[in-house]
Design a protein around this motif. Sequence first.
Motif, short mmCIF file in Angstrom:
data_model
loop_
_atom_site.label_atom_id
_atom_site.label_comp_id
_atom_site.label_asym_id
_atom_site.label_seq_id
_atom_site.Cartn_x
_atom_site.Cartn_y
_atom_site.Cartn_z
N HIS A 1 -3.67 2.26 -8.19
CA HIS A 1 -4.33 2.46 -6.90
C HIS A 1 -5.33 3.63 -6.88
N LYS A 2 -5.20 4.53 -7.82
CA LYS A 2 -6.08 5.71 -7.85
C LYS A 2 -7.55 5.32 -7.94
N VAL A 3 -7.85 4.21 -8.61
CA VAL A 3 -9.23 3.74 -8.73
C VAL A 3 -9.84 3.53 -7.34
N HIS A 4 -9.07 2.94 -6.43
CA HIS A 4 -9.56 2.66 -5.09
C HIS A 4 -9.89 3.95 -4.33
N HIS A 5 -9.21 5.03 -4.67
CA HIS A 5 -9.40 6.31 -3.97
C HIS A 5 -10.40 7.22 -4.67
N LYS A 6 -11.22 6.66 -5.52
CA LYS A 6 -12.23 7.46 -6.21
C LYS A 6 -13.17 8.12 -5.21
N TYR A 7 -13.48 7.43 -4.13
CA TYR A 7 -14.40 7.94 -3.12
C TYR A 7 -13.63 8.47 -1.92
N HIS B 1 0.83 -1.21 0.00
CA HIS B 1 0.00 0.00 0.00
C HIS B 1 0.86 1.26 0.00
N LEU B 2 1.90 1.27 0.82
CA LEU B 2 2.79 2.42 0.88
C LEU B 2 3.45 2.67 -0.48
N TYR C 1 0.58 4.61 -8.27
CA TYR C 1 -0.67 5.22 -7.81
C TYR C 1 -1.56 5.58 -9.00
N ARG C 2 -1.01 6.29 -9.96
CA ARG C 2 -1.77 6.74 -11.13
C ARG C 2 -2.35 5.57 -11.91
N THR C 3 -1.54 4.55 -12.11
CA THR C 3 -1.92 3.44 -12.97
C THR C 3 -2.85 2.44 -12.29
#
Length: 113
Positions: free
Chosen positions: A18-24, A4-5, A14-16
């Motif tokens: 993990h960003k999806v998970h942080h949509k909310y 995760h870190l 992150y861009r490719t």
Amino acid sequence: FVWHLLHHKVPWLYRTFHKVHHKYASTFALATEYSGAWETLSLGFFAAVNPMLLGVHPMTEMLFHMLNMWLSVEDHCGYDLPWATHRLVPFGLYGGAPHHDVHHQKFKSNYAP
């Protein structure tokens, strides 16, 4: 934690992925599993391989997976419930939903429960 870190500290990861998970920014239980294929498969792989490498009893492995899912949903539920598991660990060492909400809002801290 390390997975995760890295997905927060390495901009490409992150861009490719993990960003999806942080949509909310406001978490809710289903946000736990809101992710792309890479994230789902890699996290599932690590969760499955670690108990195998340790050679744990099948019942222990099953309990590990149940606890892993419980903690993930609890961290993303958006509620600081009176029976939440983070209340079992003193001194705020285990963050729980309140800390993980901050993580989804600011992205710069609270990488693990």
